[in-house]
Motif scaffolding. Structure first.
Motif, short mmCIF file in Angstrom:
data_model
loop_
_atom_site.label_atom_id
_atom_site.label_comp_id
_atom_site.label_asym_id
_atom_site.label_seq_id
_atom_site.Cartn_x
_atom_site.Cartn_y
_atom_site.Cartn_z
N GLY A 23 0.83 -1.20 0.00
CA GLY A 23 0.00 0.00 0.00
C GLY A 23 0.86 1.24 0.00
O GLY A 23 2.08 1.18 -0.17
N ASP A 24 0.22 2.34 0.24
CA ASP A 24 0.92 3.61 0.19
C ASP A 24 1.83 3.80 1.40
O ASP A 24 2.83 4.50 1.33
CB ASP A 24 -0.15 4.72 0.15
N ILE A 25 1.47 3.18 2.51
CA ILE A 25 2.29 3.41 3.69
C ILE A 25 3.03 2.16 4.18
O ILE A 25 3.74 2.22 5.17
CB ILE A 25 1.45 4.01 4.86
N GLY A 26 2.86 1.07 3.50
CA GLY A 26 3.58 -0.11 3.93
C GLY A 26 3.27 -1.33 3.09
O GLY A 26 2.47 -1.27 2.16
N SER A 27 3.94 -2.41 3.43
CA SER A 27 3.70 -3.68 2.73
C SER A 27 3.08 -4.67 3.71
O SER A 27 3.37 -4.64 4.90
CB SER A 27 5.01 -4.25 2.21
N VAL A 28 2.24 -5.52 3.16
CA VAL A 28 1.56 -6.49 4.01
C VAL A 28 2.08 -7.89 3.69
O VAL A 28 2.16 -8.28 2.52
CB VAL A 28 0.03 -6.42 3.82
N TYR A 29 2.46 -8.62 4.72
CA TYR A 29 3.03 -9.95 4.56
C TYR A 29 2.18 -11.00 5.27
O TYR A 29 1.69 -10.76 6.38
CB TYR A 29 4.44 -10.01 5.17
N LEU A 30 2.05 -12.12 4.61
CA LEU A 30 1.48 -13.27 5.30
C LEU A 30 2.57 -13.78 6.24
O LEU A 30 3.70 -14.02 5.82
CB LEU A 30 1.11 -14.36 4.28
N SER A 31 2.25 -13.90 7.50
CA SER A 31 3.27 -14.31 8.46
C SER A 31 2.74 -15.37 9.41
O SER A 31 1.55 -15.43 9.69
CB SER A 31 3.74 -13.13 9.32
N GLU A 32 3.67 -16.15 9.88
CA GLU A 32 3.32 -17.17 10.87
C GLU A 32 4.00 -16.83 12.19
O GLU A 32 5.18 -16.47 12.20
CB GLU A 32 3.78 -18.55 10.41
N LEU A 33 3.25 -16.91 13.24
CA LEU A 33 3.87 -16.81 14.56
C LEU A 33 4.63 -18.12 14.73
O LEU A 33 4.02 -19.20 14.73
CB LEU A 33 2.79 -16.64 15.64
N CYS A 34 5.96 -18.02 14.78
CA CYS A 34 6.82 -19.19 14.65
C CYS A 34 6.35 -20.39 15.48
O CYS A 34 6.09 -20.26 16.68
CB CYS A 34 8.25 -18.84 15.05
N GLY A 35 6.22 -21.48 14.78
CA GLY A 35 5.91 -22.74 15.44
C GLY A 35 4.49 -22.89 15.94
O GLY A 35 4.18 -23.83 16.66
N THR A 36 3.63 -21.99 15.57
CA THR A 36 2.27 -22.06 16.12
C THR A 36 1.21 -22.43 15.08
O THR A 36 0.08 -22.74 15.44
CB THR A 36 1.84 -20.71 16.73
N LYS A 37 1.58 -22.33 13.83
CA LYS A 37 0.60 -22.48 12.74
C LYS A 37 -0.53 -21.45 12.85
O LYS A 37 -1.64 -21.66 12.36
CB LYS A 37 0.03 -23.90 12.68
N CYS A 38 -0.23 -20.37 13.49
CA CYS A 38 -1.15 -19.24 13.52
C CYS A 38 -0.67 -18.22 12.51
O CYS A 38 0.49 -17.79 12.56
CB CYS A 38 -1.18 -18.58 14.91
N TYR A 39 -1.56 -17.88 11.61
CA TYR A 39 -1.16 -17.00 10.51
C TYR A 39 -1.80 -15.62 10.66
O TYR A 39 -2.94 -15.50 11.10
CB TYR A 39 -1.53 -17.63 9.17
#
Ligand code: ATP
Length: 607
Positions: free
Chosen positions: A223-239
């Motif tokens: 976007g105009d003010i940042g980038s959005v990433y799909l991320s995982e909280l390490c080892g939790t399978k929470c996205y």
């Protein structure tokens, strides 16, 4: 992909309204999972209005409002009103997004370097300690961004206050210590979400939650003010969807205030169709928002995939009904959204929607007052009293009829002349049970002079520079409804300039095909009235729209349990390649390797 341009700037003079040359185009955003790189540009900074004076909290009224709620949503809303008012009463002494000294645009950060920096400054800073909470008597402090002062002093265009914010003095901070705003406790609608627990578990174990604890898997968009990433909280399978903003870049482009606005609004929200902000933290370079991830892409992309590039009317009804509830909630918090368009409506895993992107929103200082009808005339109303919450503007200049409790609140318009027996709800969304109590909190007193939005969606009053308020959301709602139904917007011209002229001067026309219902056209006609004061919902907000025959049969209270028109394919994280330095695998476009204890680097290619 079709492109649509937008503007996120301030309009200083009336003649700039048609000076489209000054506006930068904004390309339409593809689906986050289909495209790895999209870009938007916007040059002008968001104008900002005069900070509000002391906000008056009607605590008794808020309590009553809380009691008046028919369902959990209303109860929660009352709580949120409290929260937003508390936020409004906070004096901020330091900006949380302090500009770092160096420009980091396009920087490549070695993970080792990142971790070293983190540990160098690695103590957890108490976010609260860097922000002072006032006694409620002070006005909000201005942080940065170009200022534009309107003749009204009753709202804030961008964030200037927060009880809970990251430390400016630390390089790494998170909200661990001010969990009242970032925990599930404050968000009853998301309380059962296991992601809260996962986040809390890391916090308890590590003492702090920051970038090290996430794996950035894929770039979802920019976007105009940042980038959005799909991320995982390490080892939790929470996205999660993590919005990463480069603080130096924000500062140099005068976008700190927009970022702050977005964060502060996100912190207030607790609604099924609005994003959950799980946490926020800062590193030396970046400010990160950890939000709910929507795997279904956005409605613009979804529309392109429909036969004829438009949705069937029943699907439209579903999507716009959910958007309407989200807008209603925002207005009750005194937030005018201002950027409604299919690109900003994301589809959740379960097919329901999530309205995203709040950096253009306008915040209005409201002091809700509860009014309970005592002399109701009609039978249904006698059984179901109407509650009306109106923003009571503090500034004398704002005292106008719309700020005084309007009598219309007591006598909602009944559109259908049919008796209850005759009316047989038939659509898939569900049956309206009994009439609900009505909460009306339309921030009709808000006025902004900013020139923000997307050309095809701009309301005439914005283009004309007349000053605008919450009615702009009902205009954009009309354009949105039109686009979903017909596959195009009604006033699009050959270029931006022509589009703006059409919005202001051309009458509304409907294409012959696809054939749509009379009620849908009637609703669009009511919404796309050029003069805001004659526009549907101008006075009583979403309540007026909900009662329109187009929505007949919609069970507003249970819509979140209704079956969505389309459920996204299950999101398969395994299919996203995570390259490693040792294998030399090439990352998929946009994929962001970020792994602890590896040589992988984290690259943020902004803007
Ligand atoms: N929660 C989310 N889940 C999935 N994808 C998201 C989520 N939030 C944002 N995105 C994707 O990331 C892209 C960038 O989003 P972002 O909100 O930063 O920018 P934007 O909508 O272009 O707005 P702006 O330019 O005003 O910042 C969006 O186009 C969207 O596709």
């Amino acid at each position: 992909m079709a492109s649509r341009s937008g503007t996120k700037g301030s309009l200083d003079k009336q003649n700039k309204a048609f000076g489209i040359e000054t506006l930068e185009g904004i390309s339409r955003k593809p689906s986050p999972l289909l495209a790895s790189k999209t870009s938007k540009s916007g040059t002008a900074s968001v104008a900002q209005e005069v900070p509000p004076k002391q906000l008056n909290i009607e605590t008794t009224a808020n309590k009553k409002l809380h009691n008046a709620g028919q369902n959990g949503l209303l109860d929660s809303l009352a709580g949120k009103l409290d929260t937003s008012l508390r936020l409004g009463n906070t004096k901020q002494t330091q900006a949380s997004l302090s500009p770092p000294a160096t420009e980091t645009k396009g920087s490549v950060e070695k993970i080792a370097d990142h971790e070293k920096k983190t540990s160098e400054h690695g103590t957890v800073k108490d976010g609260v300690s860097s922000a002072k909470v006032s006694d409620g008597a002070s006005s909000l402090a201005k942080t940065s961004g170009s200022a534009k002062i309107s003749d009204r002093a009753d709202f804030v265009e961008s964030g200037k206050s927060s009880i809970c914010r990251g430390s400016t003095s630390s390089n790494v901070s998170d909200e661990s210590t001010c969990s009242s705003l970032s925990s599930s406790i404050n968000k009853p609608h998301k309380a059962n979400d296991s992601r809260w627990e996962a986040i809390q578990a890391v916090r308890s174990k590590e003492g702090v939650l920051d970038l090290r604890h996430f794996r950035l898997l894929k770039k979802l968009g920019c976007g105009d003010i940042g980038s959005v990433y799909l991320s995982e909280l390490c080892g939790t399978k929470c996205y999660f969807a993590m919005k990463v903003m480069d603080k130096a870049s924000l500062a140099s482009r005068k976008k700190l205030l927009r970022a702050q606005t977005e964060r502060e609004i996100l912190q207030c929200l607790d609604h099924p169709f609005l994003p959950t902000l799980y946490t926020h933290f800062e590193t030396e370079k970046f400010s990160c928002l950890v939000m709910e991830f929507c795997p279904g892409g956005d409605l613009h992309t979804l529309r392109q995939r429909q036969p004829g590039k438009h949705f069937p009317e029943q699907a439209v009804k579903f999507y716009v009904a959910e958007v309407l509830l989200a807008l209603e909630y925002l207005h009750m918090l005194g937030i005018v959204y201002r950027d409604l368009k299919p690109e900003n409506v994301l589809v959740r895993e379960d097919g329901h929607i999530m309205l995203s992107d709040f950096d253009l929103s306008l915040r209005c200082a409201v002091s809700p007052t509860l009014v309970k009808s005592s002399s109701l005339e009609t039978e249904p109303l006698r059984k179901n009293p109407v509650y009306c919450v109106q923003p009571a503007c503090i500034e004398p200049s704002c005292i106008q009829p719309s700020c005084v409790v309007p009598t219309t609140c007591f006598t909602p318009r009944i559109f259908s002349s049919k008796s209850k027996k005759e009316r047989k709800p038939k659509n898939e969304i569900g049956n309206q049970v009994s009439p609900l109590p009505e909460l009306i909190a339309e921030p009709t007193g808000a006025r902004s002079m900013s020139f923000v939005g997307t050309h095809e969606y701009l309301a005439p009053e914005i283009i004309k520079g007349e000053g605008h308020g919450s009615a702009v959301d009902w205009w954009t709602f009309g354009i949105f409804l039109y686009e979903l139904l017909f596959g195009k917007t009604p006033f699009k011209g050959s270029g931006n300039r022509a589009t703006l002229f059409n919005v202001v001067g051309q009458p509304l026309r409907f294409p012959e095909s696809p054939v749509v219902s009379f009620s849908s056209r009637d609703l669009i006609r009511g919404l796309l009235v050029k003069e805001p004061q004659h526009r549907l919902a101008y006075k009583r907000g979403a309540t007026e729209i909900k009662q329109h025959p187009f929505f007949e049969g919609v069970n507003w209270a249970l819509i979140r349990c209704a079956s969505p028109p389309e459920i996204p394919r299950p999101f398969e994280i395994e299919k996203i390649p995570v390259p490693t330095a040792s294998t030399g695998e090439k990352p998929a476009p946009g994929a962001m390797p970020f792994q602890q204890n590896s040589d992988n680097y984290l690259e943020f290619d902004f803007f």
